[in-house]
Design a protein around this motif. Structure first.
Motif, PDB file in Angstrom:
ATOM      1  N   SER A 272       0.972  -1.375   0.141  1.00  0.00           N
ATOM      2  CA  SER A 272      -0.065  -0.013   0.173  1.00  0.00           C
ATOM      3  C   SER A 272       0.789   1.158  -0.037  1.00  0.00           C
ATOM      4  O   SER A 272       1.759   1.141   0.265  1.00  0.00           O
TER       5      SER A 272
ATOM      6  N   GLY B 233      -4.774  -1.363   0.545  1.00  0.00           N
ATOM      7  CA  GLY B 233      -3.958  -0.880   0.124  1.00  0.00           C
ATOM      8  C   GLY B 233      -4.737   0.183  -1.266  1.00  0.00           C
ATOM      9  O   GLY B 233      -3.987   0.752  -1.886  1.00  0.00           O
TER      10      GLY B 233
ATOM     11  N   GLU C 292      -9.909  -5.057   3.405  1.00  0.00           N
ATOM     12  CA  GLU C 292      -9.221  -4.517   4.687  1.00  0.00           C
ATOM     13  C   GLU C 292      -8.544  -3.050   4.557  1.00  0.00           C
ATOM     14  O   GLU C 292      -7.465  -2.874   4.626  1.00  0.00           O
TER      15      GLU C 292
ATOM     16  N   ARG D 157      -5.832   3.122   4.994  1.00  0.00           N
ATOM     17  CA  ARG D 157      -5.590   4.419   4.935  1.00  0.00           C
ATOM     18  C   ARG D 157      -6.661   5.219   3.710  1.00  0.00           C
ATOM     19  O   ARG D 157      -7.089   6.398   3.971  1.00  0.00           O
TER      20      ARG D 157
ATOM     21  N   ARG E  49       6.200   9.148   8.533  1.00  0.00           N
ATOM     22  CA  ARG E  49       5.980   8.693   7.237  1.00  0.00           C
ATOM     23  C   ARG E  49       7.055   9.280   6.433  1.00  0.00           C
ATOM     24  O   ARG E  49       7.906   8.624   5.419  1.00  0.00           O
TER      25      ARG E  49
ATOM     26  N   TYR F 166      -1.720   5.921   9.638  1.00  0.00           N
ATOM     27  CA  TYR F 166      -0.173   5.881   9.860  1.00  0.00           C
ATOM     28  C   TYR F 166       0.196   7.152  10.396  1.00  0.00           C
ATOM     29  O   TYR F 166       1.526   7.353  10.269  1.00  0.00           O
TER      30      TYR F 166
HETATM   31  N1  LLP Z   1      -4.400  -5.473   5.390  1.00  0.00           N
HETATM   32  C1  LLP Z   1      -2.951  -6.011   5.641  1.00  0.00           C
HETATM   33  C2  LLP Z   1      -2.890  -7.496   5.679  1.00  0.00           C
HETATM   34  C3  LLP Z   1      -2.009  -4.820   5.829  1.00  0.00           C
HETATM   35  O1  LLP Z   1      -0.842  -5.370   6.028  1.00  0.00           O
HETATM   36  C4  LLP Z   1      -2.242  -3.644   5.584  1.00  0.00           C
HETATM   37  C5  LLP Z   1      -1.345  -2.665   5.780  1.00  0.00           C
HETATM   38  C6  LLP Z   1      -3.712  -3.255   5.403  1.00  0.00           C
HETATM   39  C7  LLP Z   1      -4.695  -4.172   4.995  1.00  0.00           C
HETATM   40  C8  LLP Z   1      -3.908  -1.886   5.340  1.00  0.00           C
HETATM   41  O2  LLP Z   1      -3.538  -1.353   4.182  1.00  0.00           O
HETATM   42  P1  LLP Z   1      -4.138   0.093   3.602  1.00  0.00           P
HETATM   43  O3  LLP Z   1      -5.508   0.059   3.161  1.00  0.00           O
HETATM   44  O4  LLP Z   1      -4.096   0.994   5.091  1.00  0.00           O
HETATM   45  O5  LLP Z   1      -3.102   0.812   2.669  1.00  0.00           O
HETATM   46  N2  LLP Z   1       2.772   2.653   7.394  1.00  0.00           N
HETATM   47  C9  LLP Z   1       2.619   2.560   5.980  1.00  0.00           C
HETATM   48  C10 LLP Z   1       1.931   1.444   5.401  1.00  0.00           C
HETATM   49  C11 LLP Z   1       2.341   0.175   5.797  1.00  0.00           C
HETATM   50  C12 LLP Z   1       0.875  -0.719   5.732  1.00  0.00           C
HETATM   51  C13 LLP Z   1       1.175  -2.023   6.391  1.00  0.00           C
HETATM   52  N3  LLP Z   1      -0.112  -3.045   6.084  1.00  0.00           N
HETATM   53  C14 LLP Z   1       2.492   3.725   5.597  1.00  0.00           C
HETATM   54  O6  LLP Z   1       2.614   4.856   6.304  1.00  0.00           O
HETATM   55  O7  LLP Z   1       1.980   4.149   4.368  1.00  0.00           O
END
Ligand code: LLP
Length: 430
Positions: free
Chosen positions: A202, A239, A273, A276, A313, A386
């Motif tokens: 993501s 993501g 899931e 962000r 970040r 985040y």
């Molecule tokens: N599902 C799983 C298994 C994950 O590992 C993650 C994020 C998500 C869902 C949610 O992803 P989202 O929809 O929020 O993009 N700290 C970093 C991003 C690392 C995300 C880790 N896993 C940032 O500040 O961009």
């Protein structure tokens, strides 16, 4: 970023002036818009409305109890990755039967907690983990629902540190091994293998990586069905991107138009899931300028009272966050190009930094910013995901407060930490 708008030269969150909030709560402060969070949740839900779907909000993106409660009340499920996130989610009123538990290193204690709470499903990332869940479930006379997290070896074209679906990453079960494992799953009476899971990384700015991964997974599902195993759920992870620069990015309906046909072909219920997408542009971080400093080499630093410990970040991923004064006569550009600062009348090129003793404590470098001075407020945008959840007390800095705005009302949803919070639990030996 519509929940945050400039009116009469000053920034508002919904109907509340940011300056009014800050005069009460001080800086640095995270400010969230309740209605932006809800709007994004409903946008996603509607886009994928054609199939039976459950949104499991990714708690790691923002684990504040009040935010989780808002989403729980809207019907959201939750994606947790630790015993702590499970604890928070349940405290916030999250329905355990809508909680999925991911992560490569669930401990026995965490697995037992999740079983005791009768969560919906475990996303399993290795054979060793599957065996632990099987044994622990049998110990308490339960059968745990399980989805296998597949590593499809797909490049999501995102930052190297946030890519998770390539074969060299620690996540998931290699695509080539998954079939054998699925076929053996009936050997484990403590588990019911009823789903597959994939999370590619993501943020992902195109729908192609999802499509490529799902095309690979469809074949796996067919093989499972041929072997008499039913895969009821397809979890496509998170993501979904947001705009950090003001540029147009793809929206849930764009993802859905290409993902839904594949999910329908799979004849699976859909789990997702997002983190962000729901919280990222629903929150900002407000900081106050402590000093400005010009070096003899012609550099100008804006030193503010937020730092990398509050928003990691930029230091960790060189992430771009828009930054603009809370009150200014100069309109924020509609779109910013990270590599190319546009210096216009009234703006100057500056580095916006925090007080932490690390050269990486930089929110923005060579950024065009309207002239600001000591005491002025700056808004750091797209900080709802985040942001606080990755904050720390590094340099012994109490973490900021968090504020929730709902139309013309606001309230503190997490108090600013105190110096006493910094030493909580520490013991000085006699
Ligand atoms: N599902 C799983 C298994 C994950 O590992 C993650 C994020 C998500 C869902 C949610 O992803 P989202 O929809 O929020 O993009 N700290 C970093 C991003 C690392 C995300 C880790 N896993 C940032 O500040 O961009």
């Amino acid at each position: 970023m519509d929940a945050f708008e400039y009116r009469d030269k000053t920034l508002f969150c919904e109907k509340v002036k940011i300056e009014d909030i800050i005069s009460e709560v001080g800086t640095p402060a995270y400010i969230y818009s309740k209605n932006a969070i809800l709007a994004r949740y409903h946008e996603l839900k509607a886009a994928f409305g054609d199939v039976d779907s459950l949104i499991c909000f990714s708690v790691k993106s923002n684990s504040n109890l009040s935010l989780c409660k808002i989403l729980a009340e809207a019907g959201s499920g939750f994606d947790v990755v630790s015993g702590g996130e499970l604890f928070r989610t349940i405290k916030a009123g999250g329905d355990p039967s809508k909680i999925v538990f991911a992560g490569v290193g669930k401990t026995d204690g965490e697995i037992r907690d999740a079983l005791a709470n009768d969560i919906f499903m475990f996303n399993v990332e290795s054979l060793a983990e599957l065996e632990h869940i099987d044994r622990l479930a049998r110990d308490v006379g339960k059968v745990a629902k399980v989805a296998l997290r597949i590593n499809p070896d797909i490049d999501a074209k995102t930052h190297a540190k946030t890519t998770t679906g390539k074969k060299e990453n620690k996540f998931g079960i290699d695509f080539t091994e998954a079939e054998g494992l699925i076929k053996q799953s009936s050997r484990y009476p403590g588990i019911e293998l009823c789903g597959l899971h994939v999370h590619l990384g993501s943020p992902i700015y195109t729908v192609d990586p999802y499509v490529n991964a799902l095309r690979k997974i469809i074949k796996l599902i067919e093989k499972c069905r041929d072997a008499g195993l039913d895969i009821e759920y397809m979890n496509i992870g998170g993501g979904y991107c947001i705009s950090y620069t003001g540029e147009e990015v793809i929206r849930p309906r764009d993802y859905a138009s290409k993902i839904l046909p594949l999910v329908k072909e799979m004849q699976c219920n859909l789990l997702m899931e997002p983190g962000r997408f729901i919280t990222g542009n629903s929150g900002i971080l407000i900081t106050r300028v402590t000093y400005t400093k010009e070096t003899v080499h012609g550099k100008k630093f804006i030193i503010c009272d937020a730092a990398m410990n509050d928003l990691l970040r930029p230091a960790l991923y060189d992430a771009f966050h828009r930054i603009w004064p809370v009150t200014t006569g100069i309109p924020m550009p509609k779109v910013e190009e990270p590599e190319k600062a546009a210096v216009k009348k009234g703006t100057e090129l500056v580095d916006i930094v925090g007080p932490v003793c690390e050269s990486s404590d930089v929110f923005a470098s060579k950024r065009a910013l309207p002239k600001v001075g000591e005491g002025d407020l700056l808004a750091i945008f797209s900080a709802g995901a985040y942001g606080f959840s990755m904050s720390s007390q590094y340099n012994s800095r109490p973490r900021p407060c968090e504020v929730l705005v709902d139309r013309d009302q606001y309230r503190i949803i997490r108090e600013r930490e105190t110096y006493d919070d910094l030493i909580k639990g520490e013991i000085i030996p006699e």
